[in-house]
Scaffold this motif. Structure first.
Motif, PDB file in Angstrom:
ATOM      1  N   VAL A  50      -8.260  45.859  61.749  1.00  0.00           N
ATOM      2  CA  VAL A  50      -7.470  46.783  60.934  1.00  0.00           C
ATOM      3  C   VAL A  50      -7.021  46.032  59.691  1.00  0.00           C
ATOM      4  O   VAL A  50      -6.680  44.844  59.758  1.00  0.00           O
ATOM      5  N   ASN A  51      -7.031  46.729  58.553  1.00  0.00           N
ATOM      6  CA  ASN A  51      -6.639  46.031  57.330  1.00  0.00           C
ATOM      7  C   ASN A  51      -5.121  45.886  57.256  1.00  0.00           C
ATOM      8  O   ASN A  51      -4.385  46.368  58.111  1.00  0.00           O
ATOM      9  N   TRP A  52      -4.630  45.246  56.212  1.00  0.00           N
ATOM     10  CA  TRP A  52      -3.243  44.820  56.141  1.00  0.00           C
ATOM     11  C   TRP A  52      -2.244  45.965  56.221  1.00  0.00           C
ATOM     12  O   TRP A  52      -1.154  45.793  56.764  1.00  0.00           O
ATOM     13  N   ASN A  53      -2.606  47.133  55.720  1.00  0.00           N
ATOM     14  CA  ASN A  53      -1.629  48.227  55.723  1.00  0.00           C
ATOM     15  C   ASN A  53      -1.958  49.311  56.735  1.00  0.00           C
ATOM     16  O   ASN A  53      -1.297  50.352  56.773  1.00  0.00           O
ATOM     17  N   GLY A  54      -2.980  49.087  57.556  1.00  0.00           N
ATOM     18  CA  GLY A  54      -3.346  50.064  58.580  1.00  0.00           C
ATOM     19  C   GLY A  54      -4.170  51.218  58.072  1.00  0.00           C
ATOM     20  O   GLY A  54      -4.494  52.131  58.821  1.00  0.00           O
ATOM     21  N   GLY A  55      -4.549  51.179  56.826  1.00  0.00           N
ATOM     22  CA  GLY A  55      -5.267  52.292  56.241  1.00  0.00           C
ATOM     23  C   GLY A  55      -6.749  52.318  56.532  1.00  0.00           C
ATOM     24  O   GLY A  55      -7.421  53.322  56.263  1.00  0.00           O
ATOM     25  N   SER A  56      -7.268  51.244  57.087  1.00  0.00           N
ATOM     26  CA  SER A  56      -8.698  51.155  57.363  1.00  0.00           C
ATOM     27  C   SER A  56      -8.913  50.387  58.649  1.00  0.00           C
ATOM     28  O   SER A  56      -8.265  49.372  58.891  1.00  0.00           O
ATOM     29  N   THR A  57      -9.815  50.888  59.474  1.00  0.00           N
ATOM     30  CA  THR A  57     -10.130  50.220  60.732  1.00  0.00           C
ATOM     31  C   THR A  57     -11.636  50.117  60.918  1.00  0.00           C
ATOM     32  O   THR A  57     -12.413  50.848  60.295  1.00  0.00           O
ATOM     33  N   SER A  58     -12.022  49.223  61.807  1.00  0.00           N
ATOM     34  CA  SER A  58     -13.434  49.044  62.154  1.00  0.00           C
ATOM     35  C   SER A  58     -13.511  48.752  63.641  1.00  0.00           C
ATOM     36  O   SER A  58     -12.679  48.009  64.170  1.00  0.00           O
ATOM     37  N   HIS A  59     -14.498  49.336  64.309  1.00  0.00           N
ATOM     38  CA  HIS A  59     -14.677  49.129  65.742  1.00  0.00           C
ATOM     39  C   HIS A  59     -16.133  48.797  66.027  1.00  0.00           C
ATOM     40  O   HIS A  59     -17.042  49.386  65.438  1.00  0.00           O
ATOM     41  N   GLU A  60     -16.331  47.900  66.945  1.00  0.00           N
ATOM     42  CA  GLU A  60     -17.679  47.535  67.369  1.00  0.00           C
ATOM     43  C   GLU A  60     -18.316  48.734  68.059  1.00  0.00           C
ATOM     44  O   GLU A  60     -17.630  49.552  68.695  1.00  0.00           O
ATOM     45  N   ASP A  61     -19.620  48.839  67.941  1.00  0.00           N
ATOM     46  CA  ASP A  61     -20.309  50.045  68.405  1.00  0.00           C
ATOM     47  C   ASP A  61     -20.045  50.381  69.868  1.00  0.00           C
ATOM     48  O   ASP A  61     -19.856  51.559  70.219  1.00  0.00           O
ATOM     49  N   SER A  62     -20.022  49.374  70.731  1.00  0.00           N
ATOM     50  CA  SER A  62     -19.907  49.657  72.166  1.00  0.00           C
ATOM     51  C   SER A  62     -18.514  50.146  72.570  1.00  0.00           C
ATOM     52  O   SER A  62     -18.338  50.676  73.675  1.00  0.00           O
ATOM     53  N   VAL A  63     -17.524  49.984  71.699  1.00  0.00           N
ATOM     54  CA  VAL A  63     -16.165  50.415  72.036  1.00  0.00           C
ATOM     55  C   VAL A  63     -15.718  51.613  71.195  1.00  0.00           C
ATOM     56  O   VAL A  63     -14.667  52.206  71.481  1.00  0.00           O
ATOM     57  N   ARG A  64     -16.504  51.939  70.176  1.00  0.00           N
ATOM     58  CA  ARG A  64     -16.092  53.043  69.294  1.00  0.00           C
ATOM     59  C   ARG A  64     -15.991  54.335  70.101  1.00  0.00           C
ATOM     60  O   ARG A  64     -16.881  54.682  70.872  1.00  0.00           O
TER      61      ARG A  64
END
Length: 126
Positions: A50-64
């Motif tokens: 998650v970026n510094w302000n929570g405005g953007s996230t990323s998840h690995e494919d197997s957990v998305r």
């Protein structure tokens, strides 16, 4: 910077856990945050960030779709909500902090992260 993860444990397949990582020592909002995991005899791999302000996230494919990362900058904490857990999710889970002021976008590379917590064990039984 000090990081302390908690919330791990033993859960049956299909169950849920919520990991927390408490951040201290510097300004939490200056750091992107990530979760990684390491299964026995395997390399440490990316789970979510998650970026510094929570405005953007990323998840690995197997957990998305099953896991969700979030943060609370008022309480200096990052979370990982884990639902529909599978035995292959069994691992030690680590939180990590990546200084956001270096101009490098947050992401999945372990090399980007400057500080690591000691990890919390998650075990999913079948």
């Amino acid at each position: 910077v000090q990081l302390q993860a908690s919330g791990g444990g033993l859960v049956q397949a299909g169950g849920s856990l919520r990991l927390s990582c408490a951040f201290s020592g510097r300004s939490f909002s200056m750091y992107n945050m990530g979760w990684f995991r390491q299964a026995p005899e395997k390399e440490r791999t990316f789970v979510a960030a998650v970026n510094w302000n929570g405005g953007s996230t990323s998840h690995e494919d197997s957990v998305r779709g099953r896991f969700t990362i979030s943060r609370d900058n008022d309480h200096n904490t990052v979370y990982l909500q884990m639902n529909s857990l599978k035995p292959e999710d069994t691992a030690v889970y680590y939180c990590a902090a990546d200084w956001a002021g270096d101009g490098v976008p947050y992401g999945s590379s372990l090399r980007n992260y400057d500080f690591w917590g000691p990890g919390t064990q998650v075990t999913v039984s079948s």
